[in-house]
Write an enzyme that holds these catalytic residues in place. Structure first.
Site, mmCIF file in Angstrom:
data_model
loop_
_atom_site.group_PDB
_atom_site.id
_atom_site.type_symbol
_atom_site.label_atom_id
_atom_site.label_comp_id
_atom_site.label_asym_id
_atom_site.label_seq_id
_atom_site.Cartn_x
_atom_site.Cartn_y
_atom_site.Cartn_z
ATOM 1 N N ASP A 8 0.911 -0.940 0.075
ATOM 2 C CA ASP A 8 0.139 0.188 0.091
ATOM 3 C C ASP A 8 1.168 1.340 -0.555
ATOM 4 O O ASP A 8 2.443 1.662 0.532
ATOM 5 C CB ASP A 8 -0.658 0.142 1.205
ATOM 6 C CG ASP A 8 -1.686 0.942 1.694
ATOM 7 O OD1 ASP A 8 -2.188 1.792 0.259
ATOM 8 O OD2 ASP A 8 -1.306 1.999 2.751
ATOM 9 N N TYR A 10 -0.229 5.267 1.117
ATOM 10 C CA TYR A 10 -0.762 6.054 1.343
ATOM 11 C C TYR A 10 -1.008 5.784 3.468
ATOM 12 O O TYR A 10 -2.034 5.027 2.866
ATOM 13 C CB TYR A 10 -1.836 6.905 1.307
ATOM 14 C CG TYR A 10 -1.338 7.564 -0.458
ATOM 15 C CD1 TYR A 10 -0.557 8.765 -0.518
ATOM 16 C CD2 TYR A 10 -1.670 6.856 -2.194
ATOM 17 C CE1 TYR A 10 -0.673 8.779 -1.498
ATOM 18 C CE2 TYR A 10 -2.520 7.174 -2.421
ATOM 19 C CZ TYR A 10 -1.113 8.610 -2.757
ATOM 20 O OH TYR A 10 -0.642 8.985 -4.249
ATOM 21 N N ARG A 39 -7.787 13.820 5.375
ATOM 22 C CA ARG A 39 -7.333 12.339 5.589
ATOM 23 C C ARG A 39 -9.075 10.866 5.919
ATOM 24 O O ARG A 39 -8.816 10.413 4.913
ATOM 25 C CB ARG A 39 -6.366 11.458 6.083
ATOM 26 C CG ARG A 39 -6.307 10.227 6.166
ATOM 27 C CD ARG A 39 -5.420 9.197 5.279
ATOM 28 N NE ARG A 39 -4.973 8.103 5.078
ATOM 29 C CZ ARG A 39 -5.511 7.293 4.399
ATOM 30 N NH1 ARG A 39 -5.438 7.832 3.066
ATOM 31 N NH2 ARG A 39 -4.668 5.857 4.268
ATOM 32 N N SER A 116 -1.821 1.086 -4.930
ATOM 33 C CA SER A 116 -3.195 2.026 -4.086
ATOM 34 C C SER A 116 -3.488 2.112 -5.315
ATOM 35 O O SER A 116 -3.863 2.552 -5.919
ATOM 36 C CB SER A 116 -1.914 2.977 -3.702
ATOM 37 O OG SER A 116 -1.958 3.908 -3.727
ATOM 38 N N ASN A 117 -4.463 3.365 -4.474
ATOM 39 C CA ASN A 117 -5.549 4.241 -5.076
ATOM 40 C C ASN A 117 -5.667 5.633 -5.681
ATOM 41 O O ASN A 117 -6.256 5.326 -6.259
ATOM 42 C CB ASN A 117 -6.645 4.053 -2.884
ATOM 43 C CG ASN A 117 -7.951 3.158 -3.111
ATOM 44 O OD1 ASN A 117 -7.595 1.845 -3.738
ATOM 45 N ND2 ASN A 117 -7.403 3.544 -1.269
#
Lengths: 229, 229
Positions: A8, A10, A39, A116-117
């Site tokens: 991942d 972030y 966030r 990751s997003n």
């Protein structure tokens, strides 16, 4: 042994709260609150949009979350303030142990990747600005499948890329919910529990955990030694 | 005119923070923090489980969220404390204007329903304990489709029940994300913005909004008068 390690981005490689110092400079006394709410809403929006089939790229929902967080905290957000905060988000600080830990893992001969997003452009900038260029074999963005983790389509990018079953891939996240989602999906998982959080009560437990990427290196080395024994 | 009005339950009809006083009694100085984190994690778990296809009933995830929230805040949770908090959650206080407002809407001849993430048993107890028995034609639980709002399958319960297109149904929620999700789905929507929050930055705007169910009554009466004019 694992066929590859997927990270991942972030919160795991890049410290999302490293925007706090700029936020504090722009809004004295409110930097931490803004960083946290920004966030939280970013994650909320990723989930709501995935559940509703209303995907928008992560850069946009990060910008949207900033708009909401400032409005909620009663903070003005000029075009210049927005530009500076979003630029800072693009170049988040890596956690201090990450670069040597990643190099140690790379030296073990394992392919490394990010899953990751973040959009491809966001990941590219973040990796370069953190001095991690060349360490990763793949930067996998869920943008390719137009949804966000923990949707199975997002995690499927790993097995598809490495042509390996998820259990033969090690997925690493500092986000408890992400480690749980990846475990449900079938990955072997390592939860980097940086903040000493209690486990998420989701009825599923990551395969292993530790407090930093140094613990991950020790875990992988032990597995590798075990596999060769 | 609308064919029916559907209400979200938790936060809209029932005040989820009405557990705060018991929480404060059990954990002096921590009641508000526990109530808030409990609610946040409950919603998080509903979303993560929906995205991952790992549905568990709302009663269970509410219990799981309580476990996490106490662990995170460092609060002990005995079997007796858990029993009392969960029992309190089953009988949440309604917001003060809700009972007369619902009766006024019922008097206009409109079918009323609840469309909630809560299990059928949770909704049944909550409605009875709030003195709302007999006011609703249907208590629709997303348990029937084994997922949570904002998934389209959850919102689809409304059109299926009333055999009407979503735009002819009025969906009411105090949760901004729920009002947005229902708007995406196609409902006419009313956001009860009790706390004066800024709008969610999701690129969609509820059809109407107000600060309490009294504003909803005024909105429906105006629509009814307009429809007859």
């Amino acid at each position: 042994m694992f066929r590859a390690i997927l990270f991942d981005a972030y919160g795991t490689l890049f410290d999302v709260h490293s925007v706090t110092s700029l936020a504090e400079q722009l809004y004295p006394g409110q930097g931490a609150a803004l960083s946290q709410l920004w966030r939280e809403r970013q994650i909320d929006y990723s989930r709501i949009r995935t559940m509703s089939g209303q995907y928008r790229p992560f850069y946009e929902i990060t910008d949207d979350a900033l708009t909401f967080a400032c409005a909620r905290l009663g903070l003005p957000l000029s075009a210049e303030q927005r530009r500076r905060l979003m630029a800072q988000y693009a170049c988040l600080s890596p956690f201090p142990e990450n670069l040597p830990a990643l190099k140690a893992l790379k030296a073990l001969g394992l392919p490394l990747a990010i899953l990751s997003n973040g959009t491809p452009a966001m990941l590219d900038i973040a990796v370069k600005s953190a001095g991690m260029a060349g360490l990763f074999d793949h930067l996998l963005s869920t943008h390719a499948v137009q949804c966000y983790k923990t949707a199975p389509e997002a995690y499927q990018l790993g097995p598809d890329t490495f042509d390996a079953p998820a259990k033969d891939l090690l997925f690493v996240s500092s986000n408890g919910w992400d480690a749980c989602g990846a475990t449900w999906f079938g990955y072997t998982t390592f939860w980097v529990n940086r903040a000493g959080q209690p486990p998420e009560e989701l009825g599923v437990v990551p395969s292993a955990s530790g407090s930093s990427l140094n613990d991950l290196v020790a875990f992988v080395r032990a597995r590798q030694a075990g596999g060769k024994a």
